[in-house]
Design a protein around this motif. Structure first.
Motif, PDB file in Angstrom:
ATOM      1  N   ALA A  19      40.019 -65.119 -11.034  1.00 23.15           N
ATOM      2  CA  ALA A  19      40.133 -63.928 -11.883  1.00 23.15           C
ATOM      3  C   ALA A  19      38.769 -63.288 -12.107  1.00 23.15           C
ATOM      4  N   ALA A  23      37.972 -59.554 -11.013  1.00 23.29           N
ATOM      5  CA  ALA A  23      37.521 -58.582 -12.008  1.00 23.29           C
ATOM      6  C   ALA A  23      36.240 -57.886 -11.566  1.00 23.29           C
ATOM      7  N   VAL A  31      46.242 -58.395 -12.546  1.00 24.35           N
ATOM      8  CA  VAL A  31      46.321 -59.851 -12.473  1.00 24.35           C
ATOM      9  C   VAL A  31      47.770 -60.188 -12.793  1.00 24.35           C
ATOM     10  N   LEU A  46      43.364 -67.762 -18.098  1.00 23.68           N
ATOM     11  CA  LEU A  46      43.101 -66.345 -17.844  1.00 23.68           C
ATOM     12  C   LEU A  46      42.622 -65.596 -19.079  1.00 23.68           C
ATOM     13  N   LEU A  50      40.196 -62.210 -18.989  1.00 23.84           N
ATOM     14  CA  LEU A  50      40.749 -60.882 -19.260  1.00 23.84           C
ATOM     15  C   LEU A  50      40.108 -60.258 -20.501  1.00 23.84           C
ATOM     16  N   HIS A  53      36.985 -58.577 -19.548  1.00 25.20           N
ATOM     17  CA  HIS A  53      37.188 -57.412 -18.676  1.00 25.20           C
ATOM     18  C   HIS A  53      38.386 -56.610 -19.183  1.00 25.20           C
ATOM     19  N   ARG A  56      40.904 -54.427 -16.985  1.00 23.73           N
ATOM     20  CA  ARG A  56      41.859 -55.015 -16.046  1.00 23.73           C
ATOM     21  C   ARG A  56      43.208 -55.169 -16.722  1.00 23.73           C
ATOM     22  N   ARG A  57      44.235 -54.856 -15.987  1.00 17.58           N
ATOM     23  CA  ARG A  57      45.579 -54.998 -16.524  1.00 17.58           C
ATOM     24  C   ARG A  57      46.180 -56.303 -16.031  1.00 17.58           C
ATOM     25  N   SER A  58      47.067 -56.858 -16.826  1.00 20.29           N
ATOM     26  CA  SER A  58      47.755 -58.067 -16.402  1.00 20.29           C
ATOM     27  C   SER A  58      49.254 -57.834 -16.486  1.00 20.29           C
TER      28      SER A  58
END
Length: 72
Positions: A19, A23, A31, A46, A50, A53, A56-58
């Motif tokens: 990850a 990123a 992700v 994770l 996350l 960052h 970033r979308r999960s």
């Protein structure tokens, strides 16, 4: 045309390291994870990545495959 990539975490052993690398890559947009990945540990691993960052979308799958098939 620009490609968008996603990191799928289903079979990863080093989820956090992957990850972090994803990123750092500007073309990684997502992700993908689910509650049963890494026997339920993927979300916990994770979370700090996350958080570091926020752009970033999960995607968390709510329906996922069982860990093992029940005996017949």
């Amino acid at each position: 045309m620009t490609a968008s990539l996603a990191l799928g975490t289903y079979r990863l052993r080093e989820v956090a390291a992957a990850a972090r690398r994803a990123a750092a890559c500007p073309s990684t947009a997502w992700v993908d994870t689910a509650p049963n990945y890494l026997a339920g540990r993927a979300h916990r691993l994770l979370a700090p990545v996350l958080a570091d960052h926020p752009g970033r979308r999960s995607r968390r799958r709510s329906a996922s495959l069982p860990l093992a098939r029940p005996p017949l």
